[in-house]
Scaffold this motif. Structure first.
Motif, PDB file in Angstrom:
ATOM      1  N   PRO A  57      38.186 -61.749 -50.426  1.00 33.36           N
ATOM      2  CA  PRO A  57      39.560 -61.278 -50.387  1.00 33.36           C
ATOM      3  C   PRO A  57      40.012 -60.872 -48.993  1.00 33.36           C
ATOM      4  O   PRO A  57      41.164 -60.536 -48.800  1.00 33.36           O
ATOM      5  CB  PRO A  57      39.546 -60.081 -51.323  1.00 33.36           C
ATOM      6  CG  PRO A  57      38.187 -59.529 -51.186  1.00 33.36           C
ATOM      7  CD  PRO A  57      37.289 -60.724 -50.942  1.00 33.36           C
ATOM      8  N   ARG A  58      39.116 -60.895 -48.034  1.00 36.76           N
ATOM      9  CA  ARG A  58      39.499 -60.550 -46.654  1.00 36.76           C
ATOM     10  C   ARG A  58      39.119 -61.695 -45.742  1.00 36.76           C
ATOM     11  O   ARG A  58      38.031 -62.239 -45.839  1.00 36.76           O
ATOM     12  CB  ARG A  58      38.761 -59.281 -46.215  1.00 36.76           C
ATOM     13  CG  ARG A  58      39.140 -58.064 -47.008  1.00 36.76           C
ATOM     14  CD  ARG A  58      38.333 -56.856 -46.540  1.00 36.76           C
ATOM     15  NE  ARG A  58      38.776 -55.645 -47.196  1.00 36.76           N
ATOM     16  CZ  ARG A  58      38.301 -55.219 -48.356  1.00 36.76           C
ATOM     17  NH1 ARG A  58      37.377 -55.893 -48.984  1.00 36.76           N
ATOM     18  NH2 ARG A  58      38.755 -54.103 -48.891  1.00 36.76           N
ATOM     19  N   SER A  87      32.073 -64.130 -40.509  1.00 39.17           N
ATOM     20  CA  SER A  87      31.124 -63.722 -41.538  1.00 39.17           C
ATOM     21  C   SER A  87      30.090 -64.815 -41.790  1.00 39.17           C
ATOM     22  O   SER A  87      30.398 -66.006 -41.774  1.00 39.17           O
ATOM     23  CB  SER A  87      31.889 -63.422 -42.826  1.00 39.17           C
ATOM     24  OG  SER A  87      31.022 -63.052 -43.852  1.00 39.17           O
ATOM     25  N   PHE A 145      31.137 -60.971 -57.970  1.00 38.09           N
ATOM     26  CA  PHE A 145      31.449 -59.722 -57.274  1.00 38.09           C
ATOM     27  C   PHE A 145      32.524 -59.921 -56.204  1.00 38.09           C
ATOM     28  O   PHE A 145      33.301 -59.002 -55.929  1.00 38.09           O
ATOM     29  CB  PHE A 145      30.186 -59.098 -56.681  1.00 38.09           C
ATOM     30  CG  PHE A 145      29.395 -58.323 -57.691  1.00 38.09           C
ATOM     31  CD1 PHE A 145      29.804 -57.067 -58.094  1.00 38.09           C
ATOM     32  CD2 PHE A 145      28.256 -58.855 -58.260  1.00 38.09           C
ATOM     33  CE1 PHE A 145      29.087 -56.341 -59.033  1.00 38.09           C
ATOM     34  CE2 PHE A 145      27.520 -58.152 -59.206  1.00 38.09           C
ATOM     35  CZ  PHE A 145      27.942 -56.888 -59.594  1.00 38.09           C
ATOM     36  N   THR A 146      32.607 -61.111 -55.625  1.00 40.88           N
ATOM     37  CA  THR A 146      33.679 -61.401 -54.671  1.00 40.88           C
ATOM     38  C   THR A 146      35.026 -61.406 -55.382  1.00 40.88           C
ATOM     39  O   THR A 146      36.007 -60.847 -54.888  1.00 40.88           O
ATOM     40  CB  THR A 146      33.438 -62.751 -53.971  1.00 40.88           C
ATOM     41  OG1 THR A 146      32.214 -62.668 -53.241  1.00 40.88           O
ATOM     42  CG2 THR A 146      34.566 -63.103 -53.021  1.00 40.88           C
ATOM     43  N   ARG A 196      35.652 -59.799 -58.121  1.00 42.30           N
ATOM     44  CA  ARG A 196      35.895 -58.390 -58.483  1.00 42.30           C
ATOM     45  C   ARG A 196      36.523 -57.632 -57.317  1.00 42.30           C
ATOM     46  O   ARG A 196      37.456 -56.859 -57.494  1.00 42.30           O
ATOM     47  CB  ARG A 196      34.572 -57.741 -58.908  1.00 42.30           C
ATOM     48  CG  ARG A 196      34.585 -56.222 -59.006  1.00 42.30           C
ATOM     49  CD  ARG A 196      35.376 -55.749 -60.217  1.00 42.30           C
ATOM     50  NE  ARG A 196      35.543 -54.316 -60.222  1.00 42.30           N
ATOM     51  CZ  ARG A 196      34.827 -53.468 -60.951  1.00 42.30           C
ATOM     52  NH1 ARG A 196      33.882 -53.913 -61.752  1.00 42.30           N
ATOM     53  NH2 ARG A 196      35.067 -52.193 -60.898  1.00 42.30           N
ATOM     54  N   GLU A 197      36.003 -57.857 -56.116  1.00 45.76           N
ATOM     55  CA  GLU A 197      36.557 -57.173 -54.945  1.00 45.76           C
ATOM     56  C   GLU A 197      38.033 -57.522 -54.761  1.00 45.76           C
ATOM     57  O   GLU A 197      38.865 -56.653 -54.498  1.00 45.76           O
ATOM     58  CB  GLU A 197      35.765 -57.530 -53.695  1.00 45.76           C
ATOM     59  CG  GLU A 197      36.203 -56.777 -52.466  1.00 45.76           C
ATOM     60  CD  GLU A 197      35.410 -57.133 -51.221  1.00 45.76           C
ATOM     61  OE1 GLU A 197      35.712 -56.550 -50.164  1.00 45.76           O
ATOM     62  OE2 GLU A 197      34.516 -57.994 -51.285  1.00 45.76           O
ATOM     63  N   GLY A 198      38.367 -58.794 -54.903  1.00 47.38           N
ATOM     64  CA  GLY A 198      39.763 -59.209 -54.774  1.00 47.38           C
ATOM     65  C   GLY A 198      40.643 -58.623 -55.864  1.00 47.38           C
ATOM     66  O   GLY A 198      41.755 -58.163 -55.600  1.00 47.38           O
ATOM     67  N   ASP A 241      40.141 -55.883 -57.503  1.00 48.12           N
ATOM     68  CA  ASP A 241      40.287 -54.442 -57.259  1.00 48.12           C
ATOM     69  C   ASP A 241      41.358 -54.158 -56.209  1.00 48.12           C
ATOM     70  O   ASP A 241      42.028 -53.131 -56.265  1.00 48.12           O
ATOM     71  CB  ASP A 241      38.956 -53.829 -56.832  1.00 48.12           C
ATOM     72  CG  ASP A 241      37.971 -53.713 -57.982  1.00 48.12           C
ATOM     73  OD1 ASP A 241      38.385 -53.886 -59.153  1.00 48.12           O
ATOM     74  OD2 ASP A 241      36.784 -53.451 -57.709  1.00 48.12           O
ATOM     75  N   LEU A 242      41.520 -55.072 -55.256  1.00 50.73           N
ATOM     76  CA  LEU A 242      42.583 -54.910 -54.257  1.00 50.73           C
ATOM     77  C   LEU A 242      43.957 -55.210 -54.850  1.00 50.73           C
ATOM     78  O   LEU A 242      44.941 -54.540 -54.544  1.00 50.73           O
ATOM     79  CB  LEU A 242      42.333 -55.826 -53.055  1.00 50.73           C
ATOM     80  CG  LEU A 242      41.153 -55.451 -52.166  1.00 50.73           C
ATOM     81  CD1 LEU A 242      40.864 -56.569 -51.175  1.00 50.73           C
ATOM     82  CD2 LEU A 242      41.431 -54.152 -51.436  1.00 50.73           C
ATOM     83  N   PRO A 289      44.315 -52.206 -58.555  1.00 48.45           N
ATOM     84  CA  PRO A 289      43.354 -51.096 -58.424  1.00 48.45           C
ATOM     85  C   PRO A 289      43.081 -50.339 -59.722  1.00 48.45           C
ATOM     86  O   PRO A 289      41.999 -49.801 -59.910  1.00 48.45           O
ATOM     87  CB  PRO A 289      43.994 -50.169 -57.393  1.00 48.45           C
ATOM     88  CG  PRO A 289      45.078 -50.940 -56.757  1.00 48.45           C
ATOM     89  CD  PRO A 289      45.465 -52.033 -57.687  1.00 48.45           C
TER      90      PRO A 289
END
Length: 87
Positions: A7-8, A13, A39-40, A42-44, A46-47, A50
């Protein structure tokens, strides 16, 4: 590897497989990749959401594999809708 985009945006990286032993098979590496992808996402999510109230829709090839659906459901930890037609 060409960096991370979601998400970033992180062009520098790089990825690595840590802790791999000779007794690990290709299936172990594949499962680790599937978990990392979940999990990637999930991170996106969550952004973007939220509070975790919006449902996530799974469709396509993922829904053909019950284990992958369960993995995504466990990792995403939010309302999940599964398409009845995996096309």
């Amino acid at each position: 590897m060409t960096g991370a985009r979601f998400p970033r945006w992180t062009p520098g990286s790089r990825g690595a497989v840590l802790g791999q032993r000779p007794d690990h098979a290709a299936s172990h590496v594949l499962m680790a990749a599937r978990e990392a992808a979940a999990f990637t996402v999930r991170e996106g999510l969550d952004l973007l959401d939220p509070d975790g109230r919006l449902p996530v829709v799974l469709a396509g090839g993922t829904v053909r594999n019950e284990n992958l659906v369960r993995l995504r459901a466990d990792v995403l930890s939010r309302p999940l809708l599964v398409s009845p037609e995996p096309t």
